[in-house]
Design a protein around this motif. Structure first.
Motif, short mmCIF file in Angstrom:
data_model
loop_
_atom_site.label_atom_id
_atom_site.label_comp_id
_atom_site.label_asym_id
_atom_site.label_seq_id
_atom_site.Cartn_x
_atom_site.Cartn_y
_atom_site.Cartn_z
N GLY A 252 0.83 -1.20 0.00
CA GLY A 252 0.00 0.00 0.00
C GLY A 252 0.86 1.24 0.00
N PRO A 253 0.24 2.41 -0.03
CA PRO A 253 1.00 3.66 -0.07
C PRO A 253 1.75 3.94 1.24
CG PRO A 253 -1.31 3.99 -0.67
CD PRO A 253 -1.21 2.62 -0.12
N VAL A 254 1.27 3.33 2.34
CA VAL A 254 1.89 3.58 3.64
C VAL A 254 2.11 2.27 4.38
CG1 VAL A 254 1.59 4.69 5.90
CG2 VAL A 254 0.70 5.81 3.85
N LEU A 255 3.30 2.07 4.90
CA LEU A 255 3.56 0.96 5.80
C LEU A 255 3.81 1.60 7.17
CD1 LEU A 255 3.90 -2.15 5.65
CD2 LEU A 255 6.35 -1.77 5.46
N PRO A 256 2.93 1.33 8.14
CA PRO A 256 3.03 2.06 9.40
C PRO A 256 4.35 1.79 10.13
CG PRO A 256 1.09 0.62 9.38
CD PRO A 256 1.85 0.33 8.13
N ALA A 257 4.73 2.71 10.99
CA ALA A 257 5.95 2.54 11.79
C ALA A 257 5.79 1.34 12.70
CB ALA A 257 6.20 3.79 12.62
N GLY A 258 6.89 0.67 12.99
CA GLY A 258 6.89 -0.42 13.96
C GLY A 258 7.90 -0.06 15.03
N PRO A 259 8.05 -0.91 16.04
CA PRO A 259 9.04 -0.62 17.07
C PRO A 259 10.43 -0.55 16.42
CG PRO A 259 8.06 -2.82 17.37
CD PRO A 259 7.34 -2.18 16.24
N GLY A 260 11.07 0.60 16.52
CA GLY A 260 12.41 0.77 15.93
C GLY A 260 12.42 0.95 14.43
N LEU A 261 11.26 1.11 13.82
CA LEU A 261 11.20 1.28 12.36
C LEU A 261 10.38 2.52 11.99
CD1 LEU A 261 10.48 -2.33 11.02
CD2 LEU A 261 12.63 -1.06 10.90
N ALA A 262 10.93 3.32 11.07
CA ALA A 262 10.20 4.50 10.62
C ALA A 262 9.05 4.09 9.69
CB ALA A 262 11.14 5.44 9.87
N ARG A 263 8.04 4.94 9.60
CA ARG A 263 6.96 4.72 8.63
C ARG A 263 7.54 4.76 7.22
NH1 ARG A 263 4.08 9.72 8.98
NH2 ARG A 263 4.25 9.16 11.14
N LYS A 264 6.97 3.96 6.32
CA LYS A 264 7.44 3.98 4.93
C LYS A 264 6.31 4.44 4.03
CE LYS A 264 11.13 0.66 5.08
NZ LYS A 264 11.05 -0.50 5.97
N VAL A 265 6.61 5.36 3.13
CA VAL A 265 5.56 5.91 2.27
C VAL A 265 6.01 5.97 0.80
CG1 VAL A 265 4.58 7.30 4.14
CG2 VAL A 265 6.27 8.31 2.62
N LYS A 266 5.00 5.92 -0.09
CA LYS A 266 5.27 6.00 -1.53
C LYS A 266 4.39 7.09 -2.14
CE LYS A 266 5.90 1.01 -1.56
NZ LYS A 266 5.17 -0.25 -1.76
N PRO A 267 4.83 8.34 -2.04
CA PRO A 267 3.96 9.44 -2.50
C PRO A 267 3.69 9.44 -4.01
CG PRO A 267 5.72 10.24 -1.06
CD PRO A 267 6.05 8.83 -1.40
N LEU A 268 4.48 8.71 -4.80
CA LEU A 268 4.26 8.72 -6.26
C LEU A 268 3.44 7.53 -6.75
CD1 LEU A 268 7.84 9.73 -7.53
CD2 LEU A 268 5.95 11.22 -6.85
N CYS A 269 2.85 6.77 -5.81
CA CYS A 269 2.24 5.50 -6.21
C CYS A 269 1.07 5.65 -7.18
CB CYS A 269 1.81 4.70 -4.98
SG CYS A 269 0.51 5.50 -4.04
N ARG A 270 0.55 6.87 -7.34
CA ARG A 270 -0.56 7.03 -8.29
C ARG A 270 -0.15 7.75 -9.57
NH1 ARG A 270 -6.09 8.13 -4.94
NH2 ARG A 270 -6.69 8.79 -7.03
N PHE A 271 1.13 8.02 -9.72
CA PHE A 271 1.63 8.65 -10.94
C PHE A 271 2.18 7.59 -11.89
CE2 PHE A 271 2.17 12.30 -8.01
CZ PHE A 271 1.56 13.30 -8.77
N TYR A 272 1.77 7.70 -13.15
CA TYR A 272 2.34 6.82 -14.17
C TYR A 272 3.83 7.14 -14.34
CZ TYR A 272 -2.17 5.12 -15.86
OH TYR A 272 -3.38 4.49 -15.97
#
Ligand code: Q46
Ligand code: ZN
Ligand code: ZN
Length: 306
Positions: free
Chosen positions: A189-209
């Protein structure tokens, strides 16, 4: 002549998938506006948060960095040198382009050199391990994930952003669907939530061709590396991309619909709870402190110990 929908001037980009054509000026306004919409819609981050953008020197990640800065976000870059310098010097070239971009815009770029840090380049590390039989990509992916997490943690970033575009996401989705890989589907998905000791991961371009990003980089005058990593040749993801492009040609918008309908189904729980967080019990690796489900050392520490 195709005209810009906003001003009637000559259009620079025609997006059949959106039934939208825009001139250069309006296209360069449209892209960050759309990105901002997606960032808010998926709650990726706020202006108060510190973002680490993983840059490879390619059009997507450098465009992402450019867009975030234009939108006023606090975004620093991270370049991981893999030591893939056979032939044309892929790593050296891409690093130089990231450094040029950062210098031109007065931005902070972290550079991690895998060989300096761990004693081996990615191809050498792959040769030493069972994981690297044939291609170094598994070792490369593992190392990149590990190093992104490490830099984000050590430097106190809230969010890790990567430049995956719609073509990338649709190809992964296509592969996961063919395999009915429920666990992967649930977490894509566009966001993988933060976990213990892990930053949140995001893909802001996921809807751009991919095309849209290439046009953005070109019209903004961003210098990027055109070549793919030499090891990308023959990758299954490229095969899926080609198939999806064939369908997209006949049915503009198909890729986007495929991805967006998937996100809806996922949200509705078709693949189980859509939290995205890992289910397994995680504990800090005694080697590096990053969370792992493996008993003892994490897979990265085991790899470099060999
Ligand atoms: S995994 Fe494989 Fe990529 Fe690493 S070795 Fe090159 S192709 S860079 S995304
Ligand atoms: Zn216009
Ligand atoms: Zn570890």
């Amino acid at each position: 002549m195709m005209k810009c929908r906003k001003c009637g001037e000559k259009a620079a980009v025609n997006m059949r998938q959106h039934k939208l054509a825009l001139c250069k000026q309006h296209y360069l306004e449209w892209v960050p506006e759309q990105a901002e919409r997606f960032i808010k819609k998926y709650r990726m981050f706020t202006p108060e948060e510190r973002i680490l953008v993983a840059v490879s020197g390619g059009k997507d990640s450098l465009s992402l960095w450019d867009i975030l800065i234009r939108l006023g976000y606090q975004a620093d870059g991270l370049y991981i040198s893999l030591g893939i310098d056979e032939g044309l010097g892929y790593s050296r070239q891409s690093q130089a382009l990231c450094e040029t971009f950062a210098a031109r815009h007065g931005l902070k770029l972290h550079v991690v050199d895998v060989a300096r840090e761990y004693g081996y380049t990615i191809p050498a590390l792959a040769e030493k391990s069972r994981r690297g039989q044939g291609k170094p990509c598994a070792v490369c992916g593992l190392t990149k994930r590990h190093e992104m997490n490490r830099i984000a943690r050590d430097w106190g970033y809230d969010v890790l952003a990567t430049g995956h575009n719609l073509d990338d996401e649709a190809a992964v989705l296509f592969g996961n669907t063919l395999a009915w890989a429920g666990d992967y589907l649930r977490r894509q998905g566009p966001v993988l939530p933060a976990g213990p000791g892990l930053a949140r991961k995001v893909k802001p371009l996921c809807r751009f061709y991919e095309r849209e990003m290439a046009a953005y980089a070109f019209l903004r005058g961003i210098e990027y590396i055109y070549d793919e990593c030499p090891f990308a040749q023959g990758a299954t993801s490229l095969y899926y991309k080609a198939i999806l492009n064939r369908m997209e040609n006949e049915r503009p918008g198909l890729k986007l619909t495929f991805y967006l309908n998937f996100l809806e189904a996922r949200q509705a729980g078709l693949f189980g709870p859509a939290s995205g967080a890992a289910d397994e019990e995680l504990h800090p690796c005694p080697g590096c402190g990053q969370p792992t489900s493996a008993p003892g050392l994490c897979s990265f520490c085991r790899l470099v110990q060999k």
